[in-house]
Design a protein around this motif. Structure first.
Motif, PDB file in Angstrom:
ATOM      1  N   ILE A  70       0.842  -1.199   0.000  1.00 38.95           N
ATOM      2  CA  ILE A  70       0.000   0.000   0.000  1.00 38.95           C
ATOM      3  C   ILE A  70       0.880   1.253   0.000  1.00 38.95           C
ATOM      4  O   ILE A  70       0.616   2.226  -0.720  1.00 38.95           O
ATOM      5  N   SER A  71       1.972   1.224   0.767  1.00 36.77           N
ATOM      6  CA  SER A  71       2.895   2.363   0.807  1.00 36.77           C
ATOM      7  C   SER A  71       3.534   2.590  -0.555  1.00 36.77           C
ATOM      8  O   SER A  71       3.752   3.733  -0.970  1.00 36.77           O
ATOM      9  N   TYR A  72       3.844   1.498  -1.250  1.00 36.90           N
ATOM     10  CA  TYR A  72       4.409   1.626  -2.600  1.00 36.90           C
ATOM     11  C   TYR A  72       3.418   2.345  -3.517  1.00 36.90           C
ATOM     12  O   TYR A  72       3.801   3.233  -4.284  1.00 36.90           O
ATOM     13  N   CYS A  73       2.160   1.963  -3.454  1.00 35.05           N
ATOM     14  CA  CYS A  73       1.138   2.608  -4.286  1.00 35.05           C
ATOM     15  C   CYS A  73       1.006   4.086  -3.931  1.00 35.05           C
ATOM     16  O   CYS A  73       0.823   4.932  -4.812  1.00 35.05           O
ATOM     17  N   LEU A  74       1.132   4.407  -2.638  1.00 37.17           N
ATOM     18  CA  LEU A  74       1.085   5.802  -2.203  1.00 37.17           C
ATOM     19  C   LEU A  74       2.271   6.589  -2.764  1.00 37.17           C
ATOM     20  O   LEU A  74       2.165   7.778  -3.060  1.00 37.17           O
ATOM     21  N   TYR A  75       3.403   5.903  -2.896  1.00 41.07           N
ATOM     22  CA  TYR A  75       4.616   6.540  -3.429  1.00 41.07           C
ATOM     23  C   TYR A  75       4.464   6.867  -4.916  1.00 41.07           C
ATOM     24  O   TYR A  75       4.975   7.887  -5.391  1.00 41.07           O
ATOM     25  N   VAL A  76       3.720   6.043  -5.648  1.00 35.06           N
ATOM     26  CA  VAL A  76       3.605   6.219  -7.097  1.00 35.06           C
ATOM     27  C   VAL A  76       2.404   7.075  -7.480  1.00 35.06           C
ATOM     28  O   VAL A  76       2.504   7.937  -8.364  1.00 35.06           O
ATOM     29  N   TRP A  77       1.253   6.869  -6.835  1.00 35.88           N
ATOM     30  CA  TRP A  77       0.016   7.547  -7.231  1.00 35.88           C
ATOM     31  C   TRP A  77      -0.582   8.336  -6.078  1.00 35.88           C
ATOM     32  O   TRP A  77      -0.336   8.043  -4.903  1.00 35.88           O
ATOM     33  N   ALA A  78      -1.397   9.310  -6.420  1.00 38.23           N
ATOM     34  CA  ALA A  78      -2.081  10.120  -5.412  1.00 38.23           C
ATOM     35  C   ALA A  78      -3.327   9.384  -4.921  1.00 38.23           C
ATOM     36  O   ALA A  78      -3.987   8.656  -5.678  1.00 38.23           O
ATOM     37  N   VAL A  79      -3.672   9.586  -3.644  1.00 38.60           N
ATOM     38  CA  VAL A  79      -4.884   8.990  -3.073  1.00 38.60           C
ATOM     39  C   VAL A  79      -6.102   9.707  -3.639  1.00 38.60           C
ATOM     40  O   VAL A  79      -6.126  10.935  -3.739  1.00 38.60           O
ATOM     41  N   LYS A  80      -7.100   8.940  -4.014  1.00 34.47           N
ATOM     42  CA  LYS A  80      -8.336   9.529  -4.555  1.00 34.47           C
ATOM     43  C   LYS A  80      -9.171  10.116  -3.419  1.00 34.47           C
ATOM     44  O   LYS A  80      -9.234   9.555  -2.322  1.00 34.47           O
ATOM     45  N   THR A  81      -9.805  11.244  -3.689  1.00 35.03           N
ATOM     46  CA  THR A  81     -10.814  11.778  -2.771  1.00 35.03           C
ATOM     47  C   THR A  81     -12.184  11.467  -3.363  1.00 35.03           C
ATOM     48  O   THR A  81     -12.373  11.518  -4.582  1.00 35.03           O
ATOM     49  N   TYR A  82     -13.152  11.171  -2.500  1.00 38.84           N
ATOM     50  CA  TYR A  82     -14.438  10.645  -2.997  1.00 38.84           C
ATOM     51  C   TYR A  82     -15.548  11.042  -2.035  1.00 38.84           C
ATOM     52  O   TYR A  82     -15.340  11.215  -0.831  1.00 38.84           O
ATOM     53  N   GLY A  83     -16.746  11.176  -2.592  1.00 35.04           N
ATOM     54  CA  GLY A  83     -17.917  11.459  -1.781  1.00 35.04           C
ATOM     55  C   GLY A  83     -18.159  12.944  -1.609  1.00 35.04           C
ATOM     56  O   GLY A  83     -17.395  13.789  -2.059  1.00 35.04           O
ATOM     57  N   GLU A  84     -19.244  13.257  -0.920  1.00 38.79           N
ATOM     58  CA  GLU A  84     -19.639  14.650  -0.732  1.00 38.79           C
ATOM     59  C   GLU A  84     -18.613  15.440   0.068  1.00 38.79           C
ATOM     60  O   GLU A  84     -18.425  16.632  -0.132  1.00 38.79           O
ATOM     61  N   LYS A  85     -17.916  14.772   0.977  1.00 39.15           N
ATOM     62  CA  LYS A  85     -16.931  15.456   1.824  1.00 39.15           C
ATOM     63  C   LYS A  85     -15.509  15.318   1.290  1.00 39.15           C
ATOM     64  O   LYS A  85     -14.557  15.747   1.940  1.00 39.15           O
ATOM     65  N   ASN A  86     -15.360  14.725   0.087  1.00 35.55           N
ATOM     66  CA  ASN A  86     -14.035  14.552  -0.536  1.00 35.55           C
ATOM     67  C   ASN A  86     -13.023  13.939   0.422  1.00 35.55           C
ATOM     68  O   ASN A  86     -11.918  14.443   0.613  1.00 35.55           O
ATOM     69  N   LYS A  87     -13.395  12.822   1.019  1.00 37.16           N
ATOM     70  CA  LYS A  87     -12.506  12.145   1.960  1.00 37.16           C
ATOM     71  C   LYS A  87     -11.456  11.324   1.213  1.00 37.16           C
ATOM     72  O   LYS A  87     -11.718  10.789   0.139  1.00 37.16           O
ATOM     73  N   ASP A  88     -10.269  11.225   1.804  1.00 35.82           N
ATOM     74  CA  ASP A  88      -9.215  10.389   1.241  1.00 35.82           C
ATOM     75  C   ASP A  88      -9.632   8.921   1.287  1.00 35.82           C
ATOM     76  O   ASP A  88     -10.091   8.426   2.327  1.00 35.82           O
ATOM     77  N   MET A  89      -9.463   8.230   0.149  1.00 41.47           N
ATOM     78  CA  MET A  89      -9.865   6.815   0.054  1.00 41.47           C
ATOM     79  C   MET A  89      -8.680   5.915   0.440  1.00 41.47           C
ATOM     80  O   MET A  89      -8.172   5.123  -0.362  1.00 41.47           O
ATOM     81  N   LEU A  90      -8.238   6.030   1.688  1.00 40.62           N
ATOM     82  CA  LEU A  90      -7.153   5.206   2.218  1.00 40.62           C
ATOM     83  C   LEU A  90      -7.668   4.490   3.452  1.00 40.62           C
ATOM     84  O   LEU A  90      -8.129   5.133   4.410  1.00 40.62           O
ATOM     85  N   PHE A  91      -7.591   3.141   3.421  1.00 43.13           N
ATOM     86  CA  PHE A  91      -8.185   2.337   4.477  1.00 43.13           C
ATOM     87  C   PHE A  91      -7.195   1.279   4.948  1.00 43.13           C
ATOM     88  O   PHE A  91      -6.073   1.187   4.450  1.00 43.13           O
ATOM     89  N   HIS A  92      -7.629   0.484   5.924  1.00 43.75           N
ATOM     90  CA  HIS A  92      -6.785  -0.587   6.449  1.00 43.75           C
ATOM     91  C   HIS A  92      -6.561  -1.659   5.373  1.00 43.75           C
ATOM     92  O   HIS A  92      -7.503  -2.306   4.930  1.00 43.75           O
ATOM     93  N   ARG A  93      -5.329  -1.752   4.885  1.00 38.93           N
ATOM     94  CA  ARG A  93      -4.920  -2.731   3.871  1.00 38.93           C
ATOM     95  C   ARG A  93      -5.659  -2.550   2.534  1.00 38.93           C
ATOM     96  O   ARG A  93      -5.771  -3.492   1.754  1.00 38.93           O
ATOM     97  N   SER A  94      -6.142  -1.360   2.262  1.00 37.18           N
ATOM     98  CA  SER A  94      -6.776  -1.095   0.965  1.00 37.18           C
ATOM     99  C   SER A  94      -6.743   0.405   0.683  1.00 37.18           C
ATOM    100  O   SER A  94      -6.494   1.219   1.580  1.00 37.18           O
TER     101      SER A  94
END
Length: 380
Positions: A70-94
């Motif tokens: 997951i950290s590798y993916c964070l290093y390469v790509w930006a975390v998506k924001t989603y929903g009405e409150k534009n929350k970061d789509m970063l979760f436990h092991r996903s």
């Protein structure tokens, strides 16, 4: 700690598209949030996504390995924001990551399998095959690097094992997806590449049924060129198209489609050329139900002329350009280096530094950065 994929620096850029030094880091192992966004249940998710699975050759995937991936993916790509409150789509092991404005990547690490889904804003028919293949190559090399490091640091073994992860074809159902064991040779021969295969939920029944039903499923599953050509281009597709051609060429395309002089007159108020070209092709799409098939016929045999609008191509690539391009090169680092007219001994030197830590994204980024910093004329 960033080298070991324990900390991940967020992707941020200034107004010149150069990297902004980090004032905080992501720590994947400390994220405990669960995904309650409803992203996997969003409209048409199955028809908009394709998926592959990485299965460990051991019985289960250690949590530490998942966090590093997951950290590798964070290093390469930006975390998506989603929903009405534009929350970061970063979760436990996903997590969900942004590939481009129309394409996301959903990664979930389970106890025995890691599933990677590419999710298009409209339909999986518009997911470009080469892009999907390159992303798959980068994910595969990263998993091997992380797993071999885990083996060396968590056991008494002094050697690395082969094929720590096995790539499988996975259906794109959001819940309990079926996973098929297909040999690499068969995947390459029949489907062109793993990620170009979009299995639907019928695979569950077909896998449990007769050979005849399996054949039916296989014929229905792949995303074909015919399906792509029937699709209606998005605003992003039209923007990309309009940037490739001069104003008079866009006008000629529009006239061939049937746009009349009154339609052009209604756009006279637009002074900026790029905006005018975009609005013309957008009007064509809305007026004539323009599809990719129409575009193919209009531009058939008409190559891009880089001598037109040279200021567009003469821009020196920024750090943001390099960061976006590096994962798209995939396993074609050497070919790309040669096309950039760099010396082969440069490839040997850079490749040697990455022999142990086989990270395709870092390798490709280093090639691009050396090219930009060494060559007098390096442009987009």
């Amino acid at each position: 700690m960033t080298h070991l994929d324990i900390l991940a620096e967020p992707k941020r850029y200034d107004s010149d598209n150069e990297r902004i030094p980090a004032d905080f880091y992501y720590i994947a192992s400390m994220v405990r949030a669960t995904d309650t966004s409803g992203y996997l249940k969003s409209d048409g998710f199955t028809k908009r996504s394709i998926a592959i699975a990485f299965q460990s050759s051991s019985l289960m995937i250690p949590p530490a390995l998942s966090f590093r991936f997951i950290s590798y993916c964070l290093y390469v790509w930006a975390v998506k924001t989603y929903g009405e409150k534009n929350k970061d789509m970063l979760f436990h092991r996903s997590g969900v990551f942004t590939i481009d404005p129309s394409l996301d990547m959903y990664i979930i690490c389970e106890d025995e399998t890691i599933i990677a889904r590419l999710v298009h804003a409209r339909t999986n028919a518009l997911i470009m095959r080469d892009l999907a293949s390159s992303i798959n190559e980068c994910l595969t090399s990263a998993l091997e690097k992380i797993s071999q490091l885990y083996i060396r640091t968590s056991s008494d073994q002094n050697h690395t094992s082969d094929a720590s992860f096995i790539t499988r074809i996975c259906c794109n159902a959001p819940d309990n997806p079926c996973i098929r064991d297909v040999s690499k040779q068969k995947m390459l021969a029949k489907y062109g590449y793993v990620l170009n295969m979009a299995l639907n939920t019928k695979c569950k029944q077909s896998m449990l049924g007769s050979q005849e039903r399996m054949k039916t499923c296989e014929q229905e599953c792949p995303v074909t060129n015919a399906e792509f050509l029937k699709e209606k281009p998005t605003d992003l597709d039209l923007r990309r198209l309009s940037l490739l051609y001069m104003k008079n060429e866009i006008r000629e395309f529009a006239l061939q489609l049937g746009l009349n002089s009154e339609d052009f007159d209604n756009l006279l108020h637009i002074e900026e050329t790029e905006t005018w070209k975009f609005e013309v092709v957008r009007k064509c799409r809305n007026s004539f139900a323009l599809t990719f098939r129409h575009i193919k016929e209009l531009v058939k045999g008409d190559p891009i002329d880089f001598d037109k609008e040279p200021e567009k191509w003469d821009i020196v690539p920024t750090e943001k350009h390099i960061d976006k391009l590096a994962p798209l090169i995939g396993n074609n680092s050497l070919k790309f280096l040669i096309e950039l007219e760099m010396e082969f001994n440069t490839w040997e030197r850079i490749n040697f530094r990455h022999t142990v830590e086989r990270d395709l994204v870092k390798l490709n980024r280093e090639i691009l950065e050396e090219w930009r910093n060494t060559f007098v004329k390096c442009t987009i």
